[in-house]
Design a protein around this motif. Sequence first.
Motif, mmCIF file in Angstrom:
data_model
loop_
_atom_site.group_PDB
_atom_site.id
_atom_site.type_symbol
_atom_site.label_atom_id
_atom_site.label_comp_id
_atom_site.label_asym_id
_atom_site.label_seq_id
_atom_site.Cartn_x
_atom_site.Cartn_y
_atom_site.Cartn_z
ATOM 1 N N LEU A 1 25.269 10.426 -8.788
ATOM 2 C CA LEU A 1 25.721 11.809 -8.930
ATOM 3 C C LEU A 1 25.676 12.541 -7.590
ATOM 4 N N ALA A 2 24.646 12.230 -6.790
ATOM 5 C CA ALA A 2 24.548 12.889 -5.493
ATOM 6 C C ALA A 2 25.706 12.474 -4.592
ATOM 7 N N VAL A 3 26.075 11.211 -4.657
ATOM 8 C CA VAL A 3 27.217 10.749 -3.865
ATOM 9 C C VAL A 3 28.485 11.453 -4.338
ATOM 10 N N GLY A 4 28.593 11.616 -5.644
ATOM 11 C CA GLY A 4 29.761 12.296 -6.188
ATOM 12 C C GLY A 4 29.767 13.786 -5.911
ATOM 13 N N ASN A 5 28.768 14.227 -5.187
ATOM 14 C CA ASN A 5 28.648 15.642 -4.874
ATOM 15 C C ASN A 5 28.678 15.868 -3.370
ATOM 16 N N LEU A 6 29.065 14.817 -2.642
ATOM 17 C CA LEU A 6 28.986 14.877 -1.183
ATOM 18 C C LEU A 6 29.849 15.975 -0.578
ATOM 19 N N MET A 7 30.894 16.358 -1.278
ATOM 20 C CA MET A 7 31.798 17.352 -0.715
ATOM 21 C C MET A 7 31.397 18.776 -1.064
ATOM 22 N N SER A 8 30.368 18.935 -1.891
ATOM 23 C CA SER A 8 30.040 20.297 -2.301
ATOM 24 C C SER A 8 28.556 20.555 -2.163
ATOM 25 N N GLY A 9 28.182 21.720 -2.582
ATOM 26 C CA GLY A 9 26.760 22.013 -2.702
ATOM 27 C C GLY A 9 26.142 22.658 -1.484
ATOM 28 N N GLY A 10 25.063 23.345 -1.770
ATOM 29 C CA GLY A 10 24.234 23.873 -0.696
ATOM 30 C C GLY A 10 24.771 25.088 0.024
ATOM 31 N N PHE A 11 25.729 25.804 -0.580
ATOM 32 C CA PHE A 11 26.292 26.955 0.140
ATOM 33 C C PHE A 11 25.236 28.002 0.464
ATOM 34 N N ASP A 12 24.449 28.375 -0.535
ATOM 35 C CA ASP A 12 23.452 29.419 -0.325
ATOM 36 C C ASP A 12 22.529 29.089 0.829
ATOM 37 N N GLN A 13 22.124 27.828 0.854
ATOM 38 C CA GLN A 13 21.192 27.411 1.894
ATOM 39 C C GLN A 13 21.831 27.513 3.277
ATOM 40 N N ILE A 14 23.000 26.896 3.417
ATOM 41 C CA ILE A 14 23.665 26.890 4.724
ATOM 42 C C ILE A 14 23.984 28.320 5.145
#
Lengths: 318, 526, 299
Positions: A240-253
């Motif tokens: 699932l993490a690999v399938g999420n490689l293009m997204s995520g972590g906006f708030d943090q960045i």
Amino acid sequence: MTGNPVKTKRTFREWLTHLGKRIYLEKERYILILPGIVWYIIFAYIPIFGLSLAFRKYMAKLGMFGSPWIGLKNFQRVFADPAFFTSIITTLRINAGRLIFVFPFPILFALLINEVRLGRSKKVLQSIYTFPNFLSWVIVASIMINVLGQRGLVNGILSGAFGIKPIAFLGKPEYFRPVVFATDVWKTAGWSAIIYMASISGIDVEQYEAAEIDGASRLQRIWYITLPGIKTTILVLFILAVGNLMSGGFDQIFNLSNSATLKVAETLDMYIYRITFKGSVDFGFSSAVALFRSVINMLLLIVADRVSKAVGGSGLLG
Amino acid sequence: MKRLVSLILALMLALGVVCAASAEEKQYDRVTITYTCPQVVAGYDYNAPNGDGYSNWILGKFNIDFQGTNVSWNDWMNNLVTWIYAQDMTDVAIYNFSENTATTATDIVNQGLLFRLPDDWKERWPGVADVYSKTSLGPMLEELYGGTYFIPRARFYYNLPGDPLANHWCLWMRADWIKAVGKEVKHSYTIPEVIEICKLIKEQDPGQVGANLLPLEMDTGNAASFFLRANSTYWDTFYKDADGKYQWGAAAPETLEGLKLWYQAYKVDEVLDPEYYLLDHEKDLENFQTLGIAGVSYLGGQTADVENYRKTFRDRTGHEYEDFHMANLLGADGYYHQRDLINFWGAVCFKPDVDPAVFERWMDLMEWTCSKEGYPATSMGLKGEDWDFDENGEIISLIDPQEVQLAGAVGEAKYPSLGHVLGSVILWDDLAMDNPNIREDLRDESKLLYKLRTDESTPETFTKVDWNLYMNGSEELLAVNGIQYADEFSNMITTATSEEELVNLYNEWIESKQAIVQPALDALNK
Amino acid sequence: MTATTKKRKHRQLRDRFELMDGIILFFLIIMAIMILFPMVNVLALSLATQKEAAENPLMLFPSQPTIDNFYRLFQDPRILIGYKTTLLIVLIGVPLNMLLTTSLAYGLSRTSFPGGKFLFFGVLLTMLFNGGIVPMYLLMMELKLTKSLLSVLLAYGVNTFYFIITRSYMMSLPDALVESAKIDGAAEWRIFFSVILPLSKPILATVLLFYAVDRWNEWYNAMIFLRRNDLIPLQLVLRTIVMDSNIVNSLSIAGPRVPRFTEGIQSATIIVTMLPIMCFFPFLQKYFVKGIMVGAIKA
């Protein structure tokens, strides 16, 4: 297809009867999944067709499905900006780094907490580790400025103890990713560990008792019982993490980055935010980017799943 | 028996009062009006008996059941446009009109998703029409769209300081420190003059602050305004050159000049906060105002706030008002640089099928808020209780501004409903110049600064708005609008290790952006 | 916990407290300190004055503690509406989430039935693709759910990620148990309720916790779908209060501008958000934190 039609027809009918029988046999199962499936159809699938806005010009009075097609115009606009492709590379670099430097920590936490012998302290420790999950990234970022800034705690210790000149941990591109990974572990590892702990709780206790009798060492027990017991969970989360490689972590960045780290911090989300933040609202553009991202994520997920199966693990896609 | 008589008497009296009142006031039927704006206080019931004295009074006067929807600043346009496109907007909404939202505005107007005001609206609501005529945006849009869809809310009406309209941003300076280092306290400084003062402050530390001293304190956005906007009028946009051709302002020589000044202040003279790029959430303001460790900052200077800022400064640092000096910032060429702020902020619009009664009621309310009597009320509260006119028709205050906080947060302010929510078409800046609740000398100084901004500029450095550019919604231009100039330039400053390298980084960057800038220029010059 | 297991655990403790235990405990305590330090800092900030916080942002104990920030939060009448709404969302929403998720997870834990694979892929796909807010809003309008709490409750029905972990846990349960129940002639839902669910307590507790926290933190859907002043969830209220205290100055908009201690109020909102969850946490924690040798799940 070379078989004669009559025969095909008969097998088809057979197949149909067989299918009917199978469906009848499983009727209770269908009833069981009905509410969930209905929910998915209404609240997930109907809106998914909104992605067709990527190829349409939205006209409110004609509705989502009546709006005229405009072909690939939105995509042309997305692809015209070189910064878009740079942002994809940046996203993949940060998220691939997360897989290596962040992903293992919740597992490690779960294993270690599980090894604590004192019942009460175990619960207390585990509770403490979940605390940072409740802090928003805005707060974490402002804590980080106080800890890692040039006048912060770490620089204070470094200059006090070793006479090192203050280092701009938050203002140098080369420190950006390490800071992202470290804060990610700090904030989320304890919370994510809960999934693994639940998984460990499901391991058959008899296995441990048998190992005890055989005189297995602690490491052996972890290696031969605990880890295999949670292997499926690890694999599923990894795929699932690999399938999420293009997204995520906006708030943090968004909260940890600043103008000094601009070049290493512009992920796809940040790029979209930059393009749309001044208030130009363009659903076609957003849908085009979203669709592009989803397709890449899907490809990555499929690859990860095949690889996982090829190396002998169980895949997610069955 | 006696009781009954007095009751009847009282009833008759009341009836008489109502009749007398209705003689001069329209009798309104009750209407429910829904409204969207980020300034609506979320979860606050404006209606009697739950609202405050002001909201209960004004909503009672116009017999409105007010249902406000708050949108957070960040989600404002996204939510509002979602609702508009879904054809489910509130009766009235405030649209955050800007260069960047103009394209969407044009689209929703073309799709018929907003109410077109009746052609005779200007005759029926002459007060609103007059304010509208001074907003520049309103009449321009009316011509473009062939009808009125937006009523921009004016920043200034009675007290318009000039056209083009100056921004309020100004230098915040420690007057006591400037004097201590032997410099003059005056109303305008050029960028190099400010850097010079900061150098002296850094050397002499007149306030004995020590290691925490920040001679020049500003966050990335304010630093970009300070070094670039103040020096190069078009630093973040396009402009027409002498031949009438569009050029990119980021590539103009004054922009590079400003960038070099920034570099000098940061890496050569080291007067700018070494971690200025980490400042956010108004930390620069806090360091100046609350901690008193900053020498010079570049921050807001609205007339409405000039005293508030000093009050906080006094309460937190123990310094008097006089040590906090506000001044204008000029470019290295000695001129004030700015593009027209445009005399509006936020535009009123209505849903396409708005009930005529609702529309008329809201227009009546707006008409009242720009009247001589209504306009002070929108920021000073109830006439006769909080303020009044003296025999010369001047506004006088009936409260002690040190004791009573009129507007503000729920639970703290007397009237949380005050502000721009309940119908205002003239914003606070205007009345602030006449508001007796603010010390007169401070208001005078603020007015002077506004005047000097115009006086110390030329039509080339302080320019009027280019509507062709403003309303241009071409895709080429939208792509360029995504550039965050302040961050990009700031990145060059923190990355460069010499002025030479800075120039190289700048040239490389200009070059790298040509892929999106050139098509935009071509589209503009077509 | 039976007497024997208890005794066994104590014996273990005495006999087997090795060097390794010391190392692990040491490492975990260091980690705990690294986490506790900033948390205590947040608590201290929530009790501090603005001046002290600005002078000493890393403080652990405010020198003049004040409940000003909490007072500011709780004097706000909207807080009560917030708690009421959020409580409703949690109390109705979480059971709905659990029902939908667990039944689907068990139903799809075997995909060998006709359409099973197809349905499972269909569910997975929604994790990758979503249509954005406009179609969702149009749908809610079509269903006449806007301005009703049902929109918020239904918009978040199954979290596909939680569905997957629940399913994979159920798949790891020994088949023999289901088989023997089947031989006894039990219907699928009987098996689901009386065999699968009791055996899945650890994952149920986990997913319940996750859903509860998600629901507790819910604000976005409420903002866009509800638009009602008498139904705003707690997090939206808190957000507004924090934002009220940080009125956007940079947009050059005049308006009331009263200096407020944003960090203090923000810290106080964190405490206010966390406390109820932390009170409820231990009740679930016991299901996923277990000793190796205690708490057998097998009946």
